[in-house]
Design a protein around this motif. Structure first.
Motif, PDB file in Angstrom:
ATOM      1  N   ILE A   1     -14.178  11.366   3.715  1.00 13.15           N
ATOM      2  CA  ILE A   1     -13.822  11.937   5.013  1.00 13.15           C
ATOM      3  C   ILE A   1     -12.589  11.237   5.580  1.00 13.15           C
ATOM      4  O   ILE A   1     -11.665  11.872   6.101  1.00 13.15           O
ATOM      5  CB  ILE A   1     -15.011  11.833   5.987  1.00 13.15           C
ATOM      6  N   ALA A   2     -12.562   9.895   5.465  1.00 13.45           N
ATOM      7  CA  ALA A   2     -11.422   9.140   5.979  1.00 13.45           C
ATOM      8  C   ALA A   2     -10.140   9.477   5.222  1.00 13.45           C
ATOM      9  O   ALA A   2      -9.056   9.579   5.817  1.00 13.45           O
ATOM     10  CB  ALA A   2     -11.716   7.645   5.900  1.00 13.45           C
ATOM     11  N   LEU A   3     -10.255   9.663   3.910  1.00 13.85           N
ATOM     12  CA  LEU A   3      -9.079  10.046   3.120  1.00 13.85           C
ATOM     13  C   LEU A   3      -8.560  11.419   3.544  1.00 13.85           C
ATOM     14  O   LEU A   3      -7.348  11.647   3.616  1.00 13.85           O
ATOM     15  CB  LEU A   3      -9.419  10.036   1.631  1.00 13.85           C
ATOM     16  N   ASP A   4      -9.465  12.346   3.833  1.00 16.46           N
ATOM     17  CA  ASP A   4      -9.048  13.668   4.320  1.00 16.46           C
ATOM     18  C   ASP A   4      -8.322  13.544   5.655  1.00 16.46           C
ATOM     19  O   ASP A   4      -7.321  14.230   5.901  1.00 16.46           O
ATOM     20  CB  ASP A   4     -10.263  14.582   4.468  1.00 16.46           C
TER      21      ASP A   4
ATOM     22  N   GLU B   1     -10.460   2.527   8.056  1.00 16.69           N
ATOM     23  CA  GLU B   1     -11.460   1.654   7.439  1.00 16.69           C
ATOM     24  C   GLU B   1     -11.771   0.457   8.335  1.00 16.69           C
ATOM     25  O   GLU B   1     -12.931   0.060   8.484  1.00 16.69           O
ATOM     26  CB  GLU B   1     -10.976   1.182   6.075  1.00 16.69           C
ATOM     27  N   CYS B   2     -10.747  -0.131   8.932  1.00 20.55           N
ATOM     28  CA  CYS B   2     -10.966  -1.289   9.809  1.00 20.55           C
ATOM     29  C   CYS B   2     -11.782  -0.899  11.032  1.00 20.55           C
ATOM     30  O   CYS B   2     -12.620  -1.671  11.515  1.00 20.55           O
ATOM     31  CB  CYS B   2      -9.634  -1.895  10.232  1.00 20.55           C
TER      32      CYS B   2
ATOM     33  N   LEU C   1       0.836  -1.194   0.000  1.00 21.47           N
ATOM     34  CA  LEU C   1       0.000   0.000   0.000  1.00 21.47           C
ATOM     35  C   LEU C   1       0.873   1.247   0.000  1.00 21.47           C
ATOM     36  O   LEU C   1       1.932   1.280   0.638  1.00 21.47           O
ATOM     37  CB  LEU C   1      -0.906   0.024   1.230  1.00 21.47           C
ATOM     38  N   ASP C   2       0.420   2.293  -0.681  1.00 19.31           N
ATOM     39  CA  ASP C   2       1.149   3.553  -0.596  1.00 19.31           C
ATOM     40  C   ASP C   2       0.877   4.196   0.756  1.00 19.31           C
ATOM     41  O   ASP C   2       0.090   3.698   1.570  1.00 19.31           O
ATOM     42  CB  ASP C   2       0.795   4.479  -1.763  1.00 19.31           C
ATOM     43  N   ALA C   3       1.558   5.314   1.032  1.00 18.52           N
ATOM     44  CA  ALA C   3       1.480   5.929   2.352  1.00 18.52           C
ATOM     45  C   ALA C   3       0.047   6.297   2.718  1.00 18.52           C
ATOM     46  O   ALA C   3      -0.408   6.054   3.846  1.00 18.52           O
ATOM     47  CB  ALA C   3       2.377   7.168   2.399  1.00 18.52           C
ATOM     48  N   ARG C   4      -0.667   6.880   1.779  1.00 14.80           N
ATOM     49  CA  ARG C   4      -2.038   7.319   2.051  1.00 14.80           C
ATOM     50  C   ARG C   4      -2.929   6.147   2.458  1.00 14.80           C
ATOM     51  O   ARG C   4      -3.686   6.217   3.418  1.00 14.80           O
ATOM     52  CB  ARG C   4      -2.594   8.009   0.815  1.00 14.80           C
ATOM     53  N   HIS C   5      -2.811   5.042   1.734  1.00 12.41           N
ATOM     54  CA  HIS C   5      -3.674   3.902   2.010  1.00 12.41           C
ATOM     55  C   HIS C   5      -3.194   3.097   3.214  1.00 12.41           C
ATOM     56  O   HIS C   5      -3.983   2.396   3.842  1.00 12.41           O
ATOM     57  CB  HIS C   5      -3.805   3.031   0.752  1.00 12.41           C
ATOM     58  N   ASN C   6      -1.907   3.211   3.566  1.00 11.86           N
ATOM     59  CA  ASN C   6      -1.441   2.635   4.822  1.00 11.86           C
ATOM     60  C   ASN C   6      -2.158   3.281   6.003  1.00 11.86           C
ATOM     61  O   ASN C   6      -2.575   2.599   6.939  1.00 11.86           O
ATOM     62  CB  ASN C   6       0.071   2.829   4.959  1.00 11.86           C
ATOM     63  N   VAL C   7      -2.284   4.603   5.961  1.00 10.14           N
ATOM     64  CA  VAL C   7      -2.943   5.314   7.051  1.00 10.14           C
ATOM     65  C   VAL C   7      -4.455   5.116   6.989  1.00 10.14           C
ATOM     66  O   VAL C   7      -5.124   4.948   8.017  1.00 10.14           O
ATOM     67  CB  VAL C   7      -2.573   6.813   7.008  1.00 10.14           C
TER      68      VAL C   7
ATOM     69  N   LEU D   1     -14.472   1.461   3.216  1.00 10.57           N
ATOM     70  CA  LEU D   1     -15.457   2.530   3.300  1.00 10.57           C
ATOM     71  C   LEU D   1     -15.795   2.986   1.886  1.00 10.57           C
ATOM     72  O   LEU D   1     -14.972   2.865   0.961  1.00 10.57           O
ATOM     73  CB  LEU D   1     -14.908   3.701   4.112  1.00 10.57           C
ATOM     74  N   PHE D   2     -16.984   3.570   1.730  1.00 11.83           N
ATOM     75  CA  PHE D   2     -17.433   4.005   0.414  1.00 11.83           C
ATOM     76  C   PHE D   2     -18.076   5.385   0.508  1.00 11.83           C
ATOM     77  O   PHE D   2     -18.499   5.824   1.588  1.00 11.83           O
ATOM     78  CB  PHE D   2     -18.441   2.999  -0.170  1.00 11.83           C
ATOM     79  N   GLY D   3     -18.126   6.061  -0.630  1.00  9.69           N
ATOM     80  CA  GLY D   3     -18.843   7.322  -0.716  1.00  9.69           C
ATOM     81  C   GLY D   3     -18.277   8.400   0.192  1.00  9.69           C
ATOM     82  O   GLY D   3     -17.061   8.570   0.311  1.00  9.69           O
TER      83      GLY D   3
END
Length: 260
Positions: free
Chosen positions: A117-120, A100-101, A89-95, A110-112
């Motif tokens: 919000i989680a990505l932010d 998500e878990c 996973l890249d850094a963003r998706h590692n965090v 997570l979706f939508g």
């Protein structure tokens, strides 16, 4: 500062081997506690107890006056010397993964709007640890310091109250290590964390912490060394304004006391 964690007559035994014995401690909220001592003195075992990964053989551990559950709860984050990041996973998706878990334990996705919000939140945490421009970078293309920053972002993204550090900077070169000291000190203050850190570096312990605990054995039996465990033999509260200036002297004093 109020007491957050309390250990009362805590023992850890593995069969006939006693690792910790008679540990009585109170850890104040928002303190920074360094834990030092010789190899085999139970430092990492103590962290695992605070994490909830292990339970004491005897005694009690209380969090806010309530018995600590034997599980790694979201109120505690942990960073190890060996990076706990996911190489695929890249850094963003590692965090993002931790968020998500926590929000979708069955699907891990997570979706939508919830995902946006989680990505932010993940991006904000990467920025907080100095990786704001590295969200697309995979661990294989990161330096050791960047990987450890990512590990810290993973640990803090769920906003734990307690951060547990197990030799987090031991594999880093001195320059990167100094940068990490600045980062952890800033995050400790900004996020009102309570930190417990295991380290073999006495100077590091005295420079960063508000309190230094030394674990070692008070009792020794040459015929049965495994039958006695370690406990807190020194417990020093520090003035952060002068700790850095006295770190070298303290290192010599503690080393002499531990070795004698």
């Amino acid at each position: 500062m109020s007491s957050m964690l309390s250990l009362r007559n805590v023992w850890v035994e593995y069969g006939e081997k006693v690792v910790l014995e008679r540990v009585d401690l109170d850890i104040a909220e928002r303190s920074f506690v360094s834990i030092v001592g010789p190899s085999g003195a139970g430092k990492s075992t103590l962290l695992r107890l605070l994490l909830g990964q292990e339970v004491p053989t005897r005694g009690r551990i209380l969090l806010d006056g309530v018995p600590l559950k034997p599980e790694c709860g979201p109120d505690r984050g942990v960073v190890f010397q060996r990076y706990s990041i996911f190489p695929h996973l890249d850094a963003r998706h590692n965090v993002l993964f931790g968020l998500e878990c926590a929000a979708a334990p069955f699907t891990g996705r997570l979706f939508g709007r919830a995902r946006r919000i989680a990505l932010d939140e993940a991006d904000a945490m990467l920025a907080a640890v100095g990786l704001g421009d590295s969200g697309h970078v995979f661990p294989a293309h990161m330096s050791g310091g960047m990987q450890q920053r990512l590990s810290i972002a993973q640990a803090l993204v769920k906003r734990p109250r307690i951060l547990l550090l197990d030799e987090p900077f031991g594999a880093l070169d001195p320059g990167i290590r100094a940068d990490m000291h600045v980062l952890v000190t800033r995050l400790w203050r900004e996020q009102a964390l309570t930190i417990a850190m295991v380290t073999h570096d006495i100077s590091e312990a005295f420079t960063l912490a508000t309190r230094v605990l030394t674990l070692d054995k008070r009792r020794h039996d040459p015929h049965a060394p495994h039958r006695y465990g370690a406990t807190a033999v020194y417990d020093l509260t520090l003035d952060r304004r002068v700790a850095a200036e006295t770190a070298h002297t303290a290192s010599i004093t503690i080393d002499d006391n531990v070795n004698n």
